[in-house]
Design a protein around this motif. Structure first.
Motif, PDB file in Angstrom:
ATOM      1  N   LYS A 209       0.848  -1.138   0.589  1.00 14.07           N
ATOM      2  CA  LYS A 209      -0.130   0.150  -0.685  1.00 14.07           C
ATOM      3  C   LYS A 209       0.740   1.446   0.478  1.00 14.07           C
ATOM      4  CE  LYS A 209      -4.443  -2.127   2.138  1.00 14.07           C
ATOM      5  NZ  LYS A 209      -4.829  -1.794   3.449  1.00 14.07           N
ATOM      6  N   TYR A 210       1.593   1.232   0.771  1.00 17.72           N
ATOM      7  CA  TYR A 210       2.738   2.248   1.002  1.00 17.72           C
ATOM      8  C   TYR A 210       3.460   2.597  -0.722  1.00 17.72           C
ATOM      9  CZ  TYR A 210       7.522   4.931   1.657  1.00 17.72           C
ATOM     10  OH  TYR A 210       8.296   6.015   1.552  1.00 17.72           O
ATOM     11  N   LYS A 212       2.051   1.247  -3.550  1.00 17.27           N
ATOM     12  CA  LYS A 212       0.848   2.247  -4.642  1.00 17.27           C
ATOM     13  C   LYS A 212       1.328   3.564  -4.022  1.00 17.27           C
ATOM     14  CE  LYS A 212      -3.258   1.725  -5.506  1.00 17.27           C
ATOM     15  NZ  LYS A 212      -5.168   0.444  -5.258  1.00 17.27           N
ATOM     16  N   ASN A 213       0.838   3.305  -2.666  1.00 17.75           N
ATOM     17  CA  ASN A 213       0.328   4.975  -2.919  1.00 17.75           C
ATOM     18  C   ASN A 213       1.720   6.714  -2.882  1.00 17.75           C
ATOM     19  OD1 ASN A 213      -2.143   5.148  -1.978  1.00 17.75           O
ATOM     20  ND2 ASN A 213      -1.573   4.262   0.922  1.00 17.75           N
ATOM     21  N   SER A 217       1.328   9.139  -6.378  1.00 23.85           N
ATOM     22  CA  SER A 217       1.835  10.503  -5.974  1.00 23.85           C
ATOM     23  C   SER A 217       2.831  10.957  -6.706  1.00 23.85           C
ATOM     24  CB  SER A 217       1.988   9.969  -4.184  1.00 23.85           C
ATOM     25  OG  SER A 217       2.851  11.811  -4.327  1.00 23.85           O
ATOM     26  N   LEU A 265      -2.585  10.907  -0.663  1.00 27.47           N
ATOM     27  CA  LEU A 265      -2.050   9.539  -0.600  1.00 27.47           C
ATOM     28  C   LEU A 265      -0.371   9.356  -0.441  1.00 27.47           C
ATOM     29  CD1 LEU A 265      -1.650   9.763  -5.138  1.00 27.47           C
ATOM     30  CD2 LEU A 265      -3.757   7.910  -2.983  1.00 27.47           C
ATOM     31  N   GLU A 268      -1.234   9.330   3.110  1.00 21.80           N
ATOM     32  CA  GLU A 268      -1.891   7.979   3.886  1.00 21.80           C
ATOM     33  C   GLU A 268      -0.665   6.444   3.330  1.00 21.80           C
ATOM     34  OE1 GLU A 268      -4.953   4.347   0.926  1.00 21.80           O
ATOM     35  OE2 GLU A 268      -5.173   6.675   0.807  1.00 21.80           O
ATOM     36  N   ALA A 269       0.089   7.264   2.487  1.00 27.04           N
ATOM     37  CA  ALA A 269       1.425   6.541   2.762  1.00 27.04           C
ATOM     38  C   ALA A 269       2.329   6.099   4.189  1.00 27.04           C
ATOM     39  CB  ALA A 269       2.469   6.562   1.607  1.00 27.04           C
ATOM     40  N   ASN A 272       0.412   3.693   6.753  1.00 25.33           N
ATOM     41  CA  ASN A 272       0.923   2.495   6.471  1.00 25.33           C
ATOM     42  C   ASN A 272       1.941   1.841   6.783  1.00 25.33           C
ATOM     43  OD1 ASN A 272      -0.307   3.084   2.431  1.00 25.33           O
ATOM     44  ND2 ASN A 272      -1.548   2.405   4.374  1.00 25.33           N
TER      45      ASN A 272
END
Length: 295
Positions: A209-210, A212-213, A217, A265, A268-269, A272
């Motif tokens: 997830k990290y 991806k974010n 970004s 993003l 959120e990262a 994560n």
């Protein structure tokens, strides 16, 4: 300033590793090695190999085990840049402040240099995996990198990117391009590093997830910089997205909305990875660095 110093130190470390792993420039094929070295040693922040090692570290793994994979991922990234710059694709003459590979060596050697870097990356990963005590996890890591840089990752994203030129596309398709062309290889290299570090499935999911974010970004910020960035600071031509009639976040949503999405993003990262077992301060700093690149 402390983060930038740490990033510079890690980047210099990767530079030394790249020099150690590159083949000697010799034999009838020495021209291709010169072309490989030209682009590989052209500079850059070396974010992908750094992320490979950091993913291994943050789950408590042995960084040394991930080094061949970090080197390989930078070779794969460099091959993609060489091919991206070719006249048949983006037709760029400047990369990292230097003439692009095909400008110096010609289209033929540039194509072969990209091919050579891709193949040599897999030689390095495989030769450093087959004699390991637990080869299965290393093969799993290689598979992550192969998928993320192939038709279900970077190349798949590039295909849709090329086919979308001169067209207004949906945000859904644009997300597909960004998540595959840019984010996939970031996710892949981090998953590979974490797998080598014996990450649990929960840890692997958080790292995914990290990746991806920050990957999405990173591309949004790149799109913004292509409009308002300083060419001298970026080391590459600006305005190419407009010139090539590409749909981007700024062209679809505007610059301010794109900045807002990129910031969300990054928040959120950082969330994560905050609970992973080792210190996450560098990866948090890297997330901030991505969003704070100069507009």
């Amino acid at each position: 300033m402390e983060f930038k110093q740490s990033l510079k130190a890690k980047s210099n470390y990767i530079e030394r590793l790249l020099s150690e792993y590159m083949p000697k420039v010799e034999g009838y094929q020495r021209t291709i090695m010169d072309a490989m070295n030209y682009s590989l040693k052209a500079g850059g922040k070396r974010l992908r190999p750094i992320l490979t090692l950091e993913a291994c570290n943050i789950v408590g793994g042995n960084e040394a085990d991930a080094i061949p994979f970090a080197v390989a991922i930078e070779m794969i990234h460099t091959y993609s840049l060489i091919h991206d710059d070719l006249p048949a694709l983006d037709n760029d003459n400047l990369r990292r402040g230097k003439p692009t590979n095909h400008v110096v060596f010609g289209d033929d050697m540039a194509i072969l240099a990209g091919d050579a870097l891709l193949n040599y990356a897999f030689e390095i990963m495989l030769s450093n995996s087959i004699d390991k005590e637990n080869p299965k996890k290393y093969l799993r890591a290689i598979n992550e990198i192969a998928k993320s840089s192939g038709i279900y990752g970077m190349i798949g994203g590039q295909v849709v990117d090329v086919q979308s030129e001169n067209k207004v596309i949906s945000k859904e398709k644009l997300d597909y391009i960004h998540l595959n062309k840019t984010a996939a290889i970031i996710i892949g290299c981090m998953r590979a590093g974490a797998i080598i570090g014996d990450a649990t499935e929960d840890e692997l999911e958080k790292i995914t997830k990290y990746g991806k974010n920050i990957g999405l970004s990173f591309q949004i910020v790149d799109d913004i910089l292509d409009i308002v960035g300083d060419e001298a600071k970026l080391g590459k031509k600006v305005g190419s997205d407009i010139e090539n009639h590409k749909s981007t976040y700024p062209s679809l949503l505007g610059i301010e909305k794109s900045k807002e999405i990129a910031n969300d993003l990054i928040k959120e990262a950082k969330n994560n990875i905050k609970d992973l077992q080792n210190n996450s301060s560098f990866l948090e700093g890297l997330a901030n660095y991505i969003i704070d690149r100069e507009y």
